[in-house]
Design an enzyme around this catalytic site. Structure first.
Site, PDB file in Angstrom:
ATOM      1  N   LYS A   4       0.818  -1.217   0.000  1.00  0.00           N
ATOM      2  CA  LYS A   4       0.000   0.000   0.000  1.00  0.00           C
ATOM      3  C   LYS A   4       0.846   1.257   0.000  1.00  0.00           C
ATOM      4  CE  LYS A   4      -4.459  -1.481   1.592  1.00  0.00           C
ATOM      5  NZ  LYS A   4      -5.525  -1.384   2.583  1.00  0.00           N
TER       6      LYS A   4
ATOM      7  N   LYS B 183      -5.135 -10.132  -7.260  1.00  0.00           N
ATOM      8  CA  LYS B 183      -6.312 -10.205  -6.394  1.00  0.00           C
ATOM      9  C   LYS B 183      -7.413  -9.257  -6.878  1.00  0.00           C
ATOM     10  CE  LYS B 183      -6.169  -8.090  -2.431  1.00  0.00           C
ATOM     11  NZ  LYS B 183      -5.871  -7.609  -1.080  1.00  0.00           N
TER      12      LYS B 183
ATOM     13  N   LYS C 160     -10.613  -3.378  -4.596  1.00  0.00           N
ATOM     14  CA  LYS C 160     -11.350  -2.114  -4.745  1.00  0.00           C
ATOM     15  C   LYS C 160     -10.518  -1.089  -5.492  1.00  0.00           C
ATOM     16  CE  LYS C 160     -13.380  -2.772  -0.137  1.00  0.00           C
ATOM     17  NZ  LYS C 160     -13.280  -2.436   1.272  1.00  0.00           N
TER      18      LYS C 160
HETATM   19  P1  TYM Z   1     -10.901  -5.253   3.649  1.00  0.00           P
HETATM   20  O1  TYM Z   1     -11.888  -4.184   3.933  1.00  0.00           O
HETATM   21  O2  TYM Z   1      -9.812  -4.998   2.663  1.00  0.00           O
HETATM   22  O3  TYM Z   1     -11.652  -6.549   3.130  1.00  0.00           O
HETATM   23  C1  TYM Z   1     -12.749  -7.082   3.841  1.00  0.00           C
HETATM   24  C2  TYM Z   1     -12.705  -8.598   3.807  1.00  0.00           C
HETATM   25  O4  TYM Z   1     -12.734  -9.044   2.442  1.00  0.00           O
HETATM   26  C3  TYM Z   1     -11.655  -9.961   2.214  1.00  0.00           C
HETATM   27  N1  TYM Z   1     -11.223  -9.822   0.818  1.00  0.00           N
HETATM   28  C4  TYM Z   1     -11.125 -10.849  -0.043  1.00  0.00           C
HETATM   29  N2  TYM Z   1     -11.386 -12.157   0.103  1.00  0.00           N
HETATM   30  C5  TYM Z   1     -11.197 -12.951  -0.987  1.00  0.00           C
HETATM   31  N3  TYM Z   1     -10.775 -12.478  -2.191  1.00  0.00           N
HETATM   32  C6  TYM Z   1     -10.482 -11.171  -2.379  1.00  0.00           C
HETATM   33  N4  TYM Z   1     -10.084 -10.711  -3.564  1.00  0.00           N
HETATM   34  C7  TYM Z   1     -10.658 -10.283  -1.258  1.00  0.00           C
HETATM   35  N5  TYM Z   1     -10.477  -8.946  -1.092  1.00  0.00           N
HETATM   36  C8  TYM Z   1     -10.824  -8.687   0.199  1.00  0.00           C
HETATM   37  C9  TYM Z   1     -10.580  -9.529   3.195  1.00  0.00           C
HETATM   38  O5  TYM Z   1      -9.663 -10.571   3.434  1.00  0.00           O
HETATM   39  C10 TYM Z   1     -11.402  -9.167   4.406  1.00  0.00           C
HETATM   40  O6  TYM Z   1     -11.710 -10.324   5.159  1.00  0.00           O
HETATM   41  N6  TYM Z   1      -7.778  -5.297   7.517  1.00  0.00           N
HETATM   42  C11 TYM Z   1      -9.110  -5.686   7.097  1.00  0.00           C
HETATM   43  C12 TYM Z   1     -10.222  -5.084   7.923  1.00  0.00           C
HETATM   44  C13 TYM Z   1     -10.100  -5.303   9.407  1.00  0.00           C
HETATM   45  C14 TYM Z   1     -10.295  -6.544  10.086  1.00  0.00           C
HETATM   46  C15 TYM Z   1     -10.115  -6.234  11.468  1.00  0.00           C
HETATM   47  C16 TYM Z   1     -10.587  -7.834   9.669  1.00  0.00           C
HETATM   48  C17 TYM Z   1      -9.820  -4.365  10.333  1.00  0.00           C
HETATM   49  N7  TYM Z   1      -9.837  -4.917  11.589  1.00  0.00           N
HETATM   50  C18 TYM Z   1     -10.226  -7.240  12.423  1.00  0.00           C
HETATM   51  C19 TYM Z   1     -10.691  -8.830  10.636  1.00  0.00           C
HETATM   52  C20 TYM Z   1     -10.511  -8.526  12.007  1.00  0.00           C
HETATM   53  C21 TYM Z   1      -9.295  -5.234   5.669  1.00  0.00           C
HETATM   54  O7  TYM Z   1      -8.647  -4.352   5.190  1.00  0.00           O
HETATM   55  O8  TYM Z   1     -10.286  -5.813   5.012  1.00  0.00           O
END
Ligand code: TYM
Length: 345
Positions: A115, A207, A210
């Site tokens: 990032k 991957k 967004k």
């Molecule tokens: P975020 O907002 O990027 O994504 C949310 C969830 O979607 C999953 N994800 C995917 N799974 C499969 N294939 C993909 N291409 C894909 N893109 C995204 C992510 O793995 C995630 O589960 N850091 C986290 C948010 C967070 C969090 C937490 C998660 C903050 N605190 C505590 C669990 C526990 C994040 O950026 O997710």
């Protein structure tokens, strides 16, 4: 180790459109887990601001992610649904974890490297520190299980490292405060299934994300039937028909991805999908995938649109969830302060 009662926590950032990767890798699994566990699902707006956000968009997207949770089947009455910034304990525990985690641990995080890119000097301190706040999210609830996509695996390992170091560094105080051998659980990641890593529709080695500039790389939860159909029909493939066995998907990343998406949408595994479509041309398989995706995603997008039209209702859901979340998280922080030797009234 001490026995912890089972609880699920997970979070989603309110940044950009929610896509099929978020839905299949995370949200559908949140829905499934609520049948067996007490669950806490959080819209992580404080994580979102580690990169610049437009205030109007942040507010809109926080409500939209909440709507996606509810439209997908999460029950905000039985479970806790809220946005992170309404529960101050996350930031407070995050600070304490800043003092537990080591610079070296955070320096190894691949997501920060990706990032921040080449311009690391210009990245926010929050972006570097992101995993400490994530550990605080999880451990404020002493969550034992965290469903996420594969990209979050390293962050969850860091959460375990923080929990382990805290338990170890303060073991005497943890015991003398009546918490037994360990204060925090070593949280289990819940990662797996055919869609743990959904790939871009334009490039099966990247991957689905967004931030991809091409909207054709992803299916958004709010896409209508025409957009879903167009994106699937234009999805990159190779020239061979589908194999009948899973081994035949090796080195065919685009085919593997579409089969994984089909399997996850159908609630099946890849071998079952190949049992049905092995030998078929992509034109046939894509037609079936369009029908399935429209059938599954259409009602969710429509329900999301209906829910976001009533922001007052969503805000009440979030306020109610935040009050219930704070009751748990504030207690954890108070106990942590006692363990650390902080005087409190
Ligand atoms: P975020 O907002 O990027 O994504 C949310 C969830 O979607 C999953 N994800 C995917 N799974 C499969 N294939 C993909 N291409 C894909 N893109 C995204 C992510 O793995 C995630 O589960 N850091 C986290 C948010 C967070 C969090 C937490 C998660 C903050 N605190 C505590 C669990 C526990 C994040 O950026 O997710």
């Amino acid at each position: 180790m001490a026995a912890f009662s089972e609880r699920v926590f997970s979070g989603v950032q309110p940044t950009g459109n929610l896509h099929l990767g978020n839905y299949l890798g995370a949200i559908t699994r949140f829905v499934a887990l609520q049948e067996r566990y007490d669950c806490v699902y959080c819209v992580v707006d404080m994580h979102a601001i580690t990169v610049p956000q437009d205030p109007t968009e942040l507010r809109r997207q926080t409500r939209e992610v909440t709507a996606a949770f509810i439209a997908s089947g999460i029950d905000p009455v039985r479970q806790i649904v809220f946005n992170q910034s309404q529960v101050g304990a996350h930031a407070e525990l995050g600070w304490i974890f800043n003092c537990v985690a080591r610079m070296g641990w955070l320096s190894r995080m691949t997501q920060f490297k990706e990032k921040a890119g080449k311009d690391r000097e210009n990245a926010s301190v929050g972006l570097f520190d992101y995993p400490c706040l994530m550990a605080a999210d999880i451990l404020a609830y002493k969550a034992t299980h965290v469903p996420v996509g594969e990209d979050q695996k390293q962050h969850l390992e860091l959460t375990r490292d923080i929990a382990g170091k805290f338990n170890n560094d303060f073991s005497a105080s943890i015991a003398s405060n009546g918490h037994g051998e360990a204060f925090f659980p070593l949280t289990e990641p819940v990662i797996g299934g055919p869609a743990a890593r959904v790939m871009s529709l334009r490039d099966g080695t990247k991957k689905m994300s967004k931030s991809d500039p091409s909207d054709y790389s992803r299916i958004n939860l709010t896409d209508d039937a025409d957009a879903i159909a167009q994106k699937i029909r234009k999805a990159k493939t190779d020239a061979e028909p589908l194999p009948s066995e899973e081994a035949g998907l090796a080195r065919r990343p685009e085919a593997d991805n579409l089969v994984g998406i089909y399997a996850a949408l159908a609630g099946a595994e890849k071998p079952a999908v190949l049992g049905e479509f092995g030998g078929a041309q992509f034109s046939t398989f894509k037609g079936a995938l369009v029908d399935l995706a429209v059938e599954k995603l259409g009602p969710i997008g429509a329900e999301m649109n209906r829910l976001v039209a009533d922001p007052g209702h969503i805000d009440r859901v979030l306020a109610n969830g935040a009050a219930r979340a704070a009751a748990i998280a504030d207690r954890t922080v108070a106990e942590v302060k006692d363990i650390l030797g902080m005087v409190r009234s």
